[in-house]
Design a protein around this motif. Structure first.
Motif, PDB file in Angstrom:
ATOM      1  N   ILE A  58      -9.788 -83.405  14.670  1.00  0.00           N
ATOM      2  CA  ILE A  58     -10.342 -82.107  14.258  1.00  0.00           C
ATOM      3  C   ILE A  58     -11.237 -81.599  15.384  1.00  0.00           C
ATOM      4  O   ILE A  58     -12.216 -82.257  15.735  1.00  0.00           O
ATOM      5  CB  ILE A  58     -11.227 -82.232  12.989  1.00  0.00           C
ATOM      6  CG1 ILE A  58     -10.580 -83.072  11.916  1.00  0.00           C
ATOM      7  CG2 ILE A  58     -11.629 -80.845  12.473  1.00  0.00           C
ATOM      8  CD1 ILE A  58      -9.370 -82.500  11.304  1.00  0.00           C
ATOM      9  N   VAL A  59     -10.903 -80.440  15.932  1.00  0.00           N
ATOM     10  CA  VAL A  59     -11.734 -79.835  16.985  1.00  0.00           C
ATOM     11  C   VAL A  59     -12.336 -78.560  16.409  1.00  0.00           C
ATOM     12  O   VAL A  59     -11.655 -77.548  16.241  1.00  0.00           O
ATOM     13  CB  VAL A  59     -10.906 -79.508  18.244  1.00  0.00           C
ATOM     14  CG1 VAL A  59     -11.821 -79.023  19.363  1.00  0.00           C
ATOM     15  CG2 VAL A  59     -10.098 -80.722  18.689  1.00  0.00           C
ATOM     16  N   GLU A  60     -13.620 -78.626  16.078  1.00  0.00           N
ATOM     17  CA  GLU A  60     -14.298 -77.514  15.396  1.00  0.00           C
ATOM     18  C   GLU A  60     -15.780 -77.577  15.719  1.00  0.00           C
ATOM     19  O   GLU A  60     -16.404 -78.619  15.551  1.00  0.00           O
ATOM     20  CB  GLU A  60     -14.050 -77.653  13.878  1.00  0.00           C
ATOM     21  CG  GLU A  60     -14.861 -76.764  12.982  1.00  0.00           C
ATOM     22  CD  GLU A  60     -14.646 -75.294  13.254  1.00  0.00           C
ATOM     23  OE1 GLU A  60     -15.602 -74.648  13.749  1.00  0.00           O
ATOM     24  OE2 GLU A  60     -13.545 -74.779  12.968  1.00  0.00           O
ATOM     25  N   ASP A  61     -16.362 -76.459  16.199  1.00  0.00           N
ATOM     26  CA  ASP A  61     -17.780 -76.494  16.571  1.00  0.00           C
ATOM     27  C   ASP A  61     -18.712 -76.216  15.393  1.00  0.00           C
ATOM     28  O   ASP A  61     -19.902 -76.479  15.475  1.00  0.00           O
ATOM     29  CB  ASP A  61     -18.071 -75.517  17.731  1.00  0.00           C
ATOM     30  CG  ASP A  61     -17.733 -74.083  17.397  1.00  0.00           C
ATOM     31  OD1 ASP A  61     -18.492 -73.191  17.788  1.00  0.00           O
ATOM     32  OD2 ASP A  61     -16.702 -73.856  16.733  1.00  0.00           O
ATOM     33  N   ASP A  62     -18.181 -75.709  14.283  1.00  0.00           N
ATOM     34  CA  ASP A  62     -18.989 -75.517  13.077  1.00  0.00           C
ATOM     35  C   ASP A  62     -19.128 -76.875  12.385  1.00  0.00           C
ATOM     36  O   ASP A  62     -18.185 -77.393  11.800  1.00  0.00           O
ATOM     37  CB  ASP A  62     -18.302 -74.505  12.154  1.00  0.00           C
ATOM     38  CG  ASP A  62     -19.080 -74.264  10.863  1.00  0.00           C
ATOM     39  OD1 ASP A  62     -19.741 -75.197  10.371  1.00  0.00           O
ATOM     40  OD2 ASP A  62     -18.989 -73.137  10.328  1.00  0.00           O
ATOM     41  N   GLU A  63     -20.357 -77.415  12.457  1.00  0.00           N
ATOM     42  CA  GLU A  63     -20.585 -78.791  11.997  1.00  0.00           C
ATOM     43  C   GLU A  63     -20.269 -78.967  10.514  1.00  0.00           C
ATOM     44  O   GLU A  63     -19.676 -79.974  10.104  1.00  0.00           O
ATOM     45  CB  GLU A  63     -22.053 -79.160  12.256  1.00  0.00           C
ATOM     46  CG  GLU A  63     -22.251 -80.633  12.529  1.00  0.00           C
ATOM     47  CD  GLU A  63     -23.683 -80.913  12.965  1.00  0.00           C
ATOM     48  OE1 GLU A  63     -24.220 -81.919  12.473  1.00  0.00           O
ATOM     49  OE2 GLU A  63     -24.239 -80.144  13.770  1.00  0.00           O
ATOM     50  N   ASN A  64     -20.670 -77.988   9.700  1.00  0.00           N
ATOM     51  CA  ASN A  64     -20.446 -78.099   8.249  1.00  0.00           C
ATOM     52  C   ASN A  64     -18.961 -78.110   7.911  1.00  0.00           C
ATOM     53  O   ASN A  64     -18.492 -78.923   7.120  1.00  0.00           O
ATOM     54  CB  ASN A  64     -21.122 -76.937   7.501  1.00  0.00           C
ATOM     55  CG  ASN A  64     -22.635 -77.039   7.583  1.00  0.00           C
ATOM     56  OD1 ASN A  64     -23.180 -78.126   7.720  1.00  0.00           O
ATOM     57  ND2 ASN A  64     -23.309 -75.905   7.517  1.00  0.00           N
TER      58      ASN A  64
ATOM     59  N   ARG B  69     -16.500 -78.870   9.934  1.00  0.00           N
ATOM     60  CA  ARG B  69     -15.898 -80.093  10.485  1.00  0.00           C
ATOM     61  C   ARG B  69     -16.141 -81.267   9.531  1.00  0.00           C
ATOM     62  O   ARG B  69     -15.236 -82.044   9.228  1.00  0.00           O
ATOM     63  CB  ARG B  69     -16.468 -80.378  11.873  1.00  0.00           C
ATOM     64  CG  ARG B  69     -15.673 -81.418  12.645  1.00  0.00           C
ATOM     65  CD  ARG B  69     -16.139 -81.558  14.071  1.00  0.00           C
ATOM     66  NE  ARG B  69     -17.429 -82.191  14.200  1.00  0.00           N
ATOM     67  CZ  ARG B  69     -18.531 -81.605  14.667  1.00  0.00           C
ATOM     68  NH1 ARG B  69     -18.498 -80.334  15.048  1.00  0.00           N
ATOM     69  NH2 ARG B  69     -19.672 -82.254  14.748  1.00  0.00           N
ATOM     70  N   PHE B  70     -17.369 -81.365   9.040  1.00  0.00           N
ATOM     71  CA  PHE B  70     -17.742 -82.439   8.101  1.00  0.00           C
ATOM     72  C   PHE B  70     -16.847 -82.402   6.859  1.00  0.00           C
ATOM     73  O   PHE B  70     -16.310 -83.424   6.430  1.00  0.00           O
ATOM     74  CB  PHE B  70     -19.217 -82.272   7.711  1.00  0.00           C
ATOM     75  CG  PHE B  70     -19.701 -83.264   6.690  1.00  0.00           C
ATOM     76  CD1 PHE B  70     -20.151 -84.521   7.077  1.00  0.00           C
ATOM     77  CD2 PHE B  70     -19.705 -82.946   5.333  1.00  0.00           C
ATOM     78  CE1 PHE B  70     -20.589 -85.446   6.127  1.00  0.00           C
ATOM     79  CE2 PHE B  70     -20.138 -83.859   4.380  1.00  0.00           C
ATOM     80  CZ  PHE B  70     -20.580 -85.109   4.779  1.00  0.00           C
ATOM     81  N   LEU B  71     -16.669 -81.210   6.302  1.00  0.00           N
ATOM     82  CA  LEU B  71     -15.857 -81.060   5.085  1.00  0.00           C
ATOM     83  C   LEU B  71     -14.401 -81.466   5.318  1.00  0.00           C
ATOM     84  O   LEU B  71     -13.811 -82.191   4.517  1.00  0.00           O
ATOM     85  CB  LEU B  71     -15.906 -79.606   4.599  1.00  0.00           C
ATOM     86  CG  LEU B  71     -17.224 -79.137   3.994  1.00  0.00           C
ATOM     87  CD1 LEU B  71     -17.191 -77.636   3.759  1.00  0.00           C
ATOM     88  CD2 LEU B  71     -17.517 -79.874   2.682  1.00  0.00           C
ATOM     89  N   VAL B  72     -13.847 -80.985   6.449  1.00  0.00           N
ATOM     90  CA  VAL B  72     -12.442 -81.286   6.744  1.00  0.00           C
ATOM     91  C   VAL B  72     -12.253 -82.780   7.006  1.00  0.00           C
ATOM     92  O   VAL B  72     -11.329 -83.412   6.480  1.00  0.00           O
ATOM     93  CB  VAL B  72     -11.932 -80.450   7.948  1.00  0.00           C
ATOM     94  CG1 VAL B  72     -10.515 -80.861   8.326  1.00  0.00           C
ATOM     95  CG2 VAL B  72     -11.966 -78.959   7.622  1.00  0.00           C
ATOM     96  N   VAL B  73     -13.161 -83.350   7.804  1.00  0.00           N
ATOM     97  CA  VAL B  73     -13.068 -84.781   8.138  1.00  0.00           C
ATOM     98  C   VAL B  73     -13.075 -85.622   6.858  1.00  0.00           C
ATOM     99  O   VAL B  73     -12.231 -86.494   6.660  1.00  0.00           O
ATOM    100  CB  VAL B  73     -14.222 -85.208   9.081  1.00  0.00           C
ATOM    101  CG1 VAL B  73     -14.331 -86.730   9.153  1.00  0.00           C
ATOM    102  CG2 VAL B  73     -14.017 -84.636  10.477  1.00  0.00           C
ATOM    103  N   HIS B  74     -14.039 -85.333   5.973  1.00  0.00           N
ATOM    104  CA  HIS B  74     -14.166 -86.159   4.763  1.00  0.00           C
ATOM    105  C   HIS B  74     -12.974 -85.986   3.826  1.00  0.00           C
ATOM    106  O   HIS B  74     -12.511 -86.954   3.235  1.00  0.00           O
ATOM    107  CB  HIS B  74     -15.494 -85.863   4.055  1.00  0.00           C
ATOM    108  CG  HIS B  74     -16.637 -86.596   4.695  1.00  0.00           C
ATOM    109  ND1 HIS B  74     -17.151 -87.769   4.199  1.00  0.00           N
ATOM    110  CD2 HIS B  74     -17.306 -86.341   5.847  1.00  0.00           C
ATOM    111  CE1 HIS B  74     -18.108 -88.200   5.005  1.00  0.00           C
ATOM    112  NE2 HIS B  74     -18.228 -87.356   6.007  1.00  0.00           N
TER     113      HIS B  74
END
Length: 232
Positions: free
Chosen positions: A9-15, A17-22
């Motif tokens: 996942i390459v995304e600079d929006d931390e929130n 990115r966190f949601l997608v990763v989890h």
């Protein structure tokens, strides 16, 4: 249960990115992450993920540049661009830098997972990339390319999506609404004229005589069907 598939996942929006990763970890994917283009490029080449979810707008290097660079270095796995506006899809095509597909933000997480699951089926079930053959043509959806008697014909992302859907449903009559949902996504506001325009362009690439299509046929008042038994 692990799916044995690695996604970056390459995304600079931390929130986000966190949601997608989890969510993807919960779905059984092995997930890597990067917040900017430089790190993304290094990670893609060193980790060789099966799928890259790549944001269009990134600090440092733009997603387009990252994609183009890794393609030049021989990376052939799926690269799915994440873009904020459906209108950017035409820009993605214009750059023609090797993205396999795209998803528009904000995306529904269930829709993203369903899209990835459908792609993973083909990664897991086949050792090689998905390839469709019809007539004298071969379709390689990962690199949105057609080969006619060995000659390369480039497809835009939208043409690629349309053709792939028909090839996965040979002979089925597909109505315009279904096709638009598949091609542009659930939050799209495109009209049928836009779809018909892309069909016309696609016919110019796959039909021997686009004015009298034998492969991609119109079903009046309903939509289209792909006549896979027809040789081209």
């Amino acid at each position: 249960m692990s799916k044995g598939v690695k996604i970056l996942i390459v995304e600079d929006d931390e929130n986000l990115r966190f949601l997608v990763v989890h969510r993807l970890q919960a779905e059984g994917y092995e997930v890597l992450e990067a917040a900017d283009g430089e790190i993304a490029e290094q990670t893609i080449m060193s980790a060789q993920p099966d799928i890259v979810l790549l944001d269009w707008m990134l600090p440092g290097k733009q997603g387009a540049e990252v994609c183009e660079n890794v393609r030049k270095q021989g990376f052939e796995n799926l690269v799915i661009m994440m873009t904020a506006k459906a209108q950017d899809v035409d820009k993605i095509d214009a750059y023609n830098f090797g993205a396999s597909d795209y998803v528009t933000k904000p995306f529904n997480m269930d829709v993203l997972v369903a899209m990835l699951d459908s792609k993973v089926k083909f990664i897991v079930n086949k050792d090689t990339s998905e390839i469709h053959r019809f007539g004298s043509m071969e379709h390689h959806p990962n690199i949105h390319t057609l080969f006619r008697n060995g000659k390369k014909i480039e497809l835009t992302i939208l043409e690629n999506r349309i053709l792939l859907y028909f090839l996965r449903h040979p002979g089925k009559v597909i109505n315009r609404d279904e096709l638009m949902m598949v091609v542009w996504g659930y939050n799209s506001d495109v009209n049928t004229r836009t779809l018909d325009m892309h069909i016309v362009r696609l016919r110019k690439k796959i039909e021997l005589n686009p004015d009298n299509p034998q492969l991609l046929q119109t079903v009046r008042g309903v939509g289209y069907r792909f006549n896979s038994s027809q040789t081209s």
